[in-house]
Design a protein around this motif. Structure first.
Motif, PDB file in Angstrom:
ATOM      1  N   GLY A 150      17.983   0.102  -9.407  1.00  0.00           N
ATOM      2  CA  GLY A 150      16.939   0.295  -8.411  1.00  0.00           C
ATOM      3  C   GLY A 150      16.663  -0.955  -7.609  1.00  0.00           C
ATOM      4  N   LEU A 151      16.674  -2.093  -8.275  1.00  0.00           N
ATOM      5  CA  LEU A 151      16.443  -3.366  -7.592  1.00  0.00           C
ATOM      6  C   LEU A 151      17.539  -3.619  -6.553  1.00  0.00           C
ATOM      7  N   LYS A 152      18.756  -3.311  -6.899  1.00  0.00           N
ATOM      8  CA  LYS A 152      19.878  -3.486  -5.971  1.00  0.00           C
ATOM      9  C   LYS A 152      19.704  -2.597  -4.732  1.00  0.00           C
ATOM     10  N   ILE A 153      19.402  -1.332  -4.953  1.00  0.00           N
ATOM     11  CA  ILE A 153      19.225  -0.407  -3.830  1.00  0.00           C
ATOM     12  C   ILE A 153      18.006  -0.802  -3.005  1.00  0.00           C
ATOM     13  N   ARG A 154      16.916  -1.145  -3.667  1.00  0.00           N
ATOM     14  CA  ARG A 154      15.697  -1.543  -2.964  1.00  0.00           C
ATOM     15  C   ARG A 154      15.975  -2.734  -2.057  1.00  0.00           C
ATOM     16  N   ARG A 155      16.730  -3.707  -2.551  1.00  0.00           N
ATOM     17  CA  ARG A 155      17.083  -4.878  -1.739  1.00  0.00           C
ATOM     18  C   ARG A 155      17.966  -4.485  -0.556  1.00  0.00           C
ATOM     19  N   GLU A 156      18.932  -3.597  -0.787  1.00  0.00           N
ATOM     20  CA  GLU A 156      19.833  -3.169   0.286  1.00  0.00           C
ATOM     21  C   GLU A 156      19.081  -2.435   1.387  1.00  0.00           C
ATOM     22  N   VAL A 157      18.100  -1.639   1.028  1.00  0.00           N
ATOM     23  CA  VAL A 157      17.369  -0.845   2.012  1.00  0.00           C
ATOM     24  C   VAL A 157      16.257  -1.648   2.681  1.00  0.00           C
ATOM     25  N   LEU A 158      15.464  -2.350   1.893  1.00  0.00           N
ATOM     26  CA  LEU A 158      14.275  -3.026   2.446  1.00  0.00           C
ATOM     27  C   LEU A 158      14.487  -4.498   2.754  1.00  0.00           C
ATOM     28  N   GLY A 159      15.540  -5.091   2.222  1.00  0.00           N
ATOM     29  CA  GLY A 159      15.821  -6.497   2.463  1.00  0.00           C
ATOM     30  C   GLY A 159      15.280  -7.383   1.353  1.00  0.00           C
ATOM     31  N   ASP A 160      15.994  -8.460   1.099  1.00  0.00           N
ATOM     32  CA  ASP A 160      15.621  -9.393   0.030  1.00  0.00           C
ATOM     33  C   ASP A 160      14.235  -9.985   0.236  1.00  0.00           C
ATOM     34  N   ALA A 161      13.904 -10.377   1.462  1.00  0.00           N
ATOM     35  CA  ALA A 161      12.625 -11.041   1.713  1.00  0.00           C
ATOM     36  C   ALA A 161      11.459 -10.133   1.346  1.00  0.00           C
ATOM     37  N   TYR A 162      11.535  -8.866   1.747  1.00  0.00           N
ATOM     38  CA  TYR A 162      10.442  -7.941   1.439  1.00  0.00           C
ATOM     39  C   TYR A 162      10.318  -7.731  -0.070  1.00  0.00           C
ATOM     40  N   VAL A 163      11.434  -7.494  -0.727  1.00  0.00           N
ATOM     41  CA  VAL A 163      11.410  -7.234  -2.175  1.00  0.00           C
ATOM     42  C   VAL A 163      10.955  -8.480  -2.925  1.00  0.00           C
ATOM     43  N   ASP A 164      11.493  -9.629  -2.563  1.00  0.00           N
ATOM     44  CA  ASP A 164      11.084 -10.874  -3.225  1.00  0.00           C
ATOM     45  C   ASP A 164       9.586 -11.095  -3.093  1.00  0.00           C
TER      46      ASP A 164
END
Length: 125
Positions: free
Chosen positions: A9-23
């Motif tokens: 999920g973390l991988k997909i979330r980063r791919e869709v929303l971007g690293d900056a947003y997820v971080d």
């Protein structure tokens, strides 16, 4: 928590929303908010978004329609960014809002258009 599903999920979330947003979301998660971030990452992204029955573009458009129906503008803005990252065009996003306005109410559709325009401006779209 299922660590494998969380990592997927973390991988997909980063791919869709971007690293900056997820971080930023994870960094701001204190002891109170952390369980919600884990739930969202594991189940929304690791369980639902990882399924193969719908592509990411379709999932993004569905999210935009549902968030319009619920009038959840903060999350809608997040998913407008995600939709663009998933290849949904600005014109297609507009069509989603027109369709949603008919079934969910014109005020909800108008508010989603306003929110999307803010995101488009921020992203230079």
């Amino acid at each position: 928590m299922n660590e494998e599903r969380y990592q997927a999920g973390l991988k997909i979330r980063r791919e869709v929303l971007g690293d900056a947003y997820v971080d930023n979301s994870l960094k701001q998660a204190d002891a109170f908010a952390r369980p919600m971030q884990e739930l969202v990452t594991e189940y929304c992204w690791g369980e639902a978004w990882s399924r193969t029955g719908l592509d990411r573009r379709t999932r993004s458009m569905l999210n935009l329609a549902m968030l319009t129906a619920l009038n959840r503008q903060h999350e809608l803005k997040v998913h407008v960014r995600g939709a663009l990252n998933n290849g949904v065009t600005k014109e297609e996003i507009g069509e989603v809002f027109i369709q949603a306005a008919i079934y969910c109410g014109v005020p909800a559709g108008l508010e989603s258009v306003r929110s999307a325009r803010e995101v488009f401006k921020e992203m230079g779209v």
